[in-house]
Enzyme design. Structure first.
Site, PDB file in Angstrom:
ATOM      1  N   TRP A 124       8.702   7.875   0.521  1.00 36.30           N
ATOM      2  CA  TRP A 124       8.069   9.183   0.744  1.00 36.30           C
ATOM      3  C   TRP A 124       7.030   9.144   1.853  1.00 36.30           C
ATOM      4  CZ3 TRP A 124       3.339  10.967  -2.471  1.00 36.30           C
ATOM      5  CH2 TRP A 124       2.447   9.911  -2.631  1.00 36.30           C
ATOM      6  N   ASP A 125       6.818   7.960   2.460  1.00 37.64           N
ATOM      7  CA  ASP A 125       5.741   7.803   3.433  1.00 37.64           C
ATOM      8  C   ASP A 125       5.849   8.780   4.602  1.00 37.64           C
ATOM      9  OD1 ASP A 125       6.316   5.461   1.866  1.00 37.64           O
ATOM     10  OD2 ASP A 125       4.774   4.411   2.997  1.00 37.64           O
TER      11      ASP A 125
ATOM     12  N   GLU B 245       2.087   3.477  -8.943  1.00 39.33           N
ATOM     13  CA  GLU B 245       3.163   2.617  -9.456  1.00 39.33           C
ATOM     14  C   GLU B 245       2.682   1.660 -10.543  1.00 39.33           C
ATOM     15  OE1 GLU B 245       4.819   0.880  -5.874  1.00 39.33           O
ATOM     16  OE2 GLU B 245       6.195   2.579  -5.725  1.00 39.33           O
TER      17      GLU B 245
ATOM     18  N   LYS C  84      -2.997   2.435  -8.954  1.00 42.19           N
ATOM     19  CA  LYS C  84      -2.722   1.634  -7.762  1.00 42.19           C
ATOM     20  C   LYS C  84      -3.197   2.374  -6.511  1.00 42.19           C
ATOM     21  CE  LYS C  84       1.135  -0.262  -5.072  1.00 42.19           C
ATOM     22  NZ  LYS C  84       2.582  -0.332  -4.901  1.00 42.19           N
ATOM     23  N   GLN C  85      -2.990   3.691  -6.531  1.00 44.80           N
ATOM     24  CA  GLN C  85      -3.257   4.487  -5.332  1.00 44.80           C
ATOM     25  C   GLN C  85      -3.498   5.918  -5.756  1.00 44.80           C
ATOM     26  OE1 GLN C  85       1.075   3.664  -4.702  1.00 44.80           O
ATOM     27  NE2 GLN C  85       0.833   5.317  -3.220  1.00 44.80           N
TER      28      GLN C  85
HETATM   29  C1  BGC Z   1       3.461   2.442  -2.426  1.00 47.62           C
HETATM   30  C2  BGC Z   1       4.363   3.622  -2.193  1.00 47.62           C
HETATM   31  C3  BGC Z   1       4.922   3.555  -0.800  1.00 47.62           C
HETATM   32  C4  BGC Z   1       5.591   2.219  -0.563  1.00 47.62           C
HETATM   33  C5  BGC Z   1       6.114   2.081   0.847  1.00 47.62           C
HETATM   34  C6  BGC Z   1       4.191   1.159  -2.120  1.00 47.62           C
HETATM   35  O1  BGC Z   1       3.325   0.086  -2.236  1.00 47.62           O
HETATM   36  O2  BGC Z   1       3.019   2.404  -3.759  1.00 47.62           O
HETATM   37  O3  BGC Z   1       3.667   4.831  -2.394  1.00 47.62           O
HETATM   38  O4  BGC Z   1       5.832   4.579  -0.603  1.00 47.62           O
HETATM   39  O5  BGC Z   1       4.676   1.198  -0.795  1.00 47.62           O
HETATM   40  O6  BGC Z   1       5.074   2.144   1.761  1.00 47.62           O
END
Ligand code: BGC
Length: 825
Positions: free
Chosen positions: A356-357, A495, A616-617
């Site tokens: 989704w980036d 995540e 995590k984020q």
């Molecule tokens: C993140 C995701 C991201 C992916 C690719 C993961 O570590 O949690 O949000 O899309 O990395 O960058």
């Protein structure tokens, strides 16, 4: 560090992989890591070249399970080049005394230079200089030019140059247990005297993409064209040649190696090997190629440069981010069927997959190179059939986009991942991030808002948006008990939560991010149908089998999705989050220091992140990056949830301190949500996000590929977040709120077909200039309406911003100091 030059001094084996990724050169079609040309892959060096969209699938047995992985393929090493003097050893920096080692990446010109002096065991002093580029003007061509100066010796110089097909995908240590050989050699040819060109053709083992390379050499000695003695060299699966010339003391030999790389996925060619030969045959000399390349970069920089006054380092790193964004996605990639790979084309992390980036990447492109943004959206549109099949396979209508996408658009997420801390293979449920589809639909709609490209919307975008809306309307299940819809069995962006503690089933219910964005997308899907010409609207509804009952369902779901609130009015991350234990941040920080990979730490302890209130984020907070405060509150109104102007600040405060930033995307979002309320903290987060790759803050991951989302996110935050740039409605809105560290910001924009709007913002003024072709444009600065007249431009004095008072989000009772929500967009 200067404004355009990323410079490293000294050879540092420990930092080599990082530099290889940060100094990679590419053109949107292929990217080559800045590996030392004389080395093959080893513990220090990792030569890698990756072409956009060239994937291959291999199968392995892992922990008793059969796993399939599709990976971006490391292509033959076209740079391979070394030399020796007389019968001495081949160049090996470990076996000579090296001084004056400098590596410089010229961002303006897209040229990487490497220089050093060496004294070999025989005491001979030699100076070496290398320049390399992957042409932004001629998308199949790359150049490595090597100059060797015999400072105090005379003798035979033998240069060995090759197209090395022995490469494998071995760039990520965690994947070491998996098969790594993707290439099958087809044909190698060494110069036959006719054209002196090396050729190599390989094929990927399962996707059967053919890759053809050709290399032409031109050698000069002391500035005069030389005729080196050439001798083919037998190297397995490769083509290689020795070129030998005599040098007098003080003499200088230059070898221009011009390479073409073609694949069977390229347009307008019959056979990639032949095409590569033709390409190098027709190429000009290095100076000509360089001239064209620099002009192509100038054209990109004219549109995409972002200049800041305030911090020279920040200004440089910002440009580095734009540079790598443009090397991954350029007008050349717009011509291909490729998505936006999370780690660029700079390494093998995440196997080159598309996540989704792109939500962090597309806004910048939509307003500078809209054709490149459009192409990335078309990558998604072309994969609708797979997304529909995925939805059907789990009993749903519409389209379910995969969390990780590669060539076909099927789900490419891994089923297991390795925790290097414990050595365990752990089940990976990240594919439950159904929110990916919401990002795809969101991106299509935002692109339309920024470009007014109705042609795209009618032909492609609306279909994506409607199919995603249909999926989420169907995914939601009605709960009579409280007259609400729930979306269950999913994961949010965080995540580190994939299930409630003790649950035997993976997945969570009512993730706030997913539900709010689903409500928003359902409402936009209806708007989108309204925008379409009536005939097209009816055609689309008929083609997709969407009838009046569906539209009623969209409306109903978008008004009744459930959000879970904590007792104190904070928006909770998912159902059950508030019942989780608080995490012992201080204790763990003391024991482990870096807590970004809490998932690995806790798993190795036999514990789980699922048990705690941590993230995590940015998860809930991501809402305040994607939606303006007004849009967010409008969704709450639509859903019938009471709120006040402190709902966002309260929610921000709560989640801000429970995030461990295990993703580089996280700090970008934190900076964004604080941009209006706590400018100092926002600036600090922005500076930290800026360091993600250049300082390799995750301790080794950048060497496996740049973090494109974070790179683009820092640029987007600067140009939209801190400026309040907004493209909704038919007005270009600007509402600057520059952080104190920023004295001036300059960039250019394309807005709805009007190119080259030059924007300059200081703490006290905003100026926008256009050229004579610009139409008069409605412009809103803060709350005042202006007519933007291109002939004179506009200059607006900016008064102190409402939220520019002492910034203490801890004191929400002071409205000017409280978090006011994200900047308008
Ligand atoms: C993140 C995701 C991201 C992916 C690719 C993961 O570590 O949690 O949000 O899309 O990395 O960058």
């Amino acid at each position: 560090m200067g404004g355009w030059l990323l410079r490293y001094e000294g050879f540092d084996p420990a930092a080599e992989r990082l530099r290889e990724a940060l100094c990679a050169v590419g053109n949107g079609r292929f990217v080559t890591r800045a590996a030392a040309p004389e080395r093959r892959a080893d513990a220090v060096h990792y030569p890698g070249t990756y072409a956009a969209g060239v994937f291959n699938r291999l199968t392995d047995q892992v922990a008793g399970q059969r796993v399939e992985n599709e990976s971006v393929v490391n292509l033959p090493d076209w740079q391979s080049l070394t030399f020796r003097i007389d019968d001495g050893e081949w160049l090996d920096l470990r076996r000579v005394a090296v001084s004056g080692y400098v590596q410089e990446l010229d961002l303006r010109r897209g040229v990487l230079t490497r220089r050093f002096r060496m004294t070999d065991p025989a005491g001979r002093r030699t100076t070496v200089a290398q320049r390399r580029l992957v042409s932004m003007a001629d998308p199949y061509l790359a150049v490595l030019e090597t100059t060797v100066v015999a400072e105090d010796w005379s003798g035979r110089l033998t240069v060995r140059s090759g197209l090395d097909g022995r490469v494998e995908n071995r760039g990520v240590p965690r994947y070491a247990g998996l098969r790594s050989r993707h290439l099958v050699p087809e044909r190698a040819c060494v110069p036959d005297g006719a054209d002196g060109v090396l050729g190599l053709v390989v094929e990927t083992s399962t996707s059967r993409t053919r890759i053809g390379l050709a290399a032409r050499h031109r050698v000069t000695v002391d500035g005069r064209l030389a005729e080196p003695a050439t001798a083919p060299v037998a190297v397995p699966d490769s083509a290689a040649v020795d070129l030998t010339v005599e040098l007098a003391a003080g003499g200088r030999a230059t070898v221009e190696k011009t390479v073409a790389l073609c694949t069977s996925r390229d347009h307008a060619l019959a056979e990639p090997g032949d095409a590569a030969r033709e390409q190098v045959g027709a190429a000009g000399d290095v100076e000509q190629l360089l001239g064209r390349h620099v002009l192509a970069w100038r054209r990109l920089w004219n549109r995409c440069d972002v200049e800041i006054d305030g911090s020279p380092r920040a200004a440089l790193v910002l440009r580095l981010h734009v540079f790598h964004l443009l090397q991954t996605l350029s007008p050349h990639s717009a011509d291909l069927d490729v998505g936006i790979p999370a780690r660029g084309l700079h390494g093998e992390a995440y196997r080159g997959h598309v996540f989704w980036d792109e939500v962090f990447v597309l806004p910048f492109l939509s307003m500078r190179l809209p054709e490149v943004a459009r192409a990335a959206l078309l990558y998604r549109w072309r994969r609708l059939p797979q997304a529909r099949a995925a939805a059907r396979a789990c009993g749903r209508r519409g389209a379910m986009y995969p969390w990780q996408s590669g060539s076909t658009g099927r789900e490419e997420s891994q089923a297991l991942h390795l925790n290097p801390r414990s050595g365990h293979w752990v089940p990976d449920h990240s594919h439950l991030q159904r929110h990916i589809g919401l990002a795809v639909a969101y991106n299509a709609w935002r692109y339309y808002e920024a470009t007014a490209d109705l042609d795209f919307l009618a032909g492609h975008g609306a279909e994506v948006i409607v199919e995603v809306a249909t999926f989420f309307a169907d995914l939601a299940t009605y709960d009579r008990a409280d007259d609400r819809y729930t979306i269950a069995g999913v994961m949010g962006p965080d995540e580190y939560h994939d299930a409630l503690p003790g649950s035997s089933e993976p997945g969570l219910a009512d993730n706030a991010y997913t539900n709010v964005m689903a409500a928003w997308v359902l409402a936009r899907a209806a708007d989108c149908l309204d925008v379409l010409p009536p005939t097209r609207r009816q055609e689309l509804l008929d083609e997709l089998g969407v009838g009046p009952r569906d539209l009623v369902r969209w409306e109903h779901v978008s008004r009744k999705l459930r959000l879970c609130w904590h007792d104190d009015g904070v928006l909770g991350q998912f159902r059950g989050y508030e019942q989780l234990a608080e995490f012992d941040w201080a204790g763990y920080r003391e024991r482990y220091g870096d807590l970004s990979r809490l998932d690995r730490i806790l798993e190795a302890e036999g514990d789980s992140t699922n048990r705690y209130r941590l993230s995590k984020q940015a998860d809930v907070l991501m809402l305040f990056q994607l939606l303006t405060a007004d849009e967010f509150y409008a969704v709450l109104d639509r859903l019938g949830y009471a709120h006040d102007r402190q709902t966002i600040p309260r929610t921000v405060r709560y989640h801000l301190d429970r995030t461990c930033h295990g993703s580089t995307l996280s700090r970008v979002v934190h900076a964004w949500v604080l941009a209006r309320s706590n400018r100092r903290r926002a600036w600090d987060y922005w500076l930290q996000a800026l360091e993600s790759d250049v300082a390799d803050v995750q301790g080794g991951t950048t060497g496996e590929g740049i973090h494109l989302g974070a790179m683009a996110g820092t640029v987007d935050l600067l140009t939209r977040g801190f400026t309040g740039l907004e493209t909704r409605g038919d007005v270009l809105g600007v509402d600057p709120c520059l952080p104190e560290g920023l004295r001036r910001l300059r960039f250019r924009l394309t807005y709805r077909g009007q190119p080259d709007l030059a924007v300059t913002i200081t703490p006290t003024t905003l100026t926008i200039g256009g050229d004579a072709r610009t139409d008069v444009l409605p412009l809103r600065v803060r709350d005042a309406e202006h007519r933007f007249d291109p002939r004179g431009g506009v200059r607006v004095e900016l008064h102190r911003h409402g939220s520019e008072h002492p910034e203490h989000p801890e004191h929400p009772e002071h409205p000017a100091a409280g978090v006011q929500g994200p900047p308008p967009r």
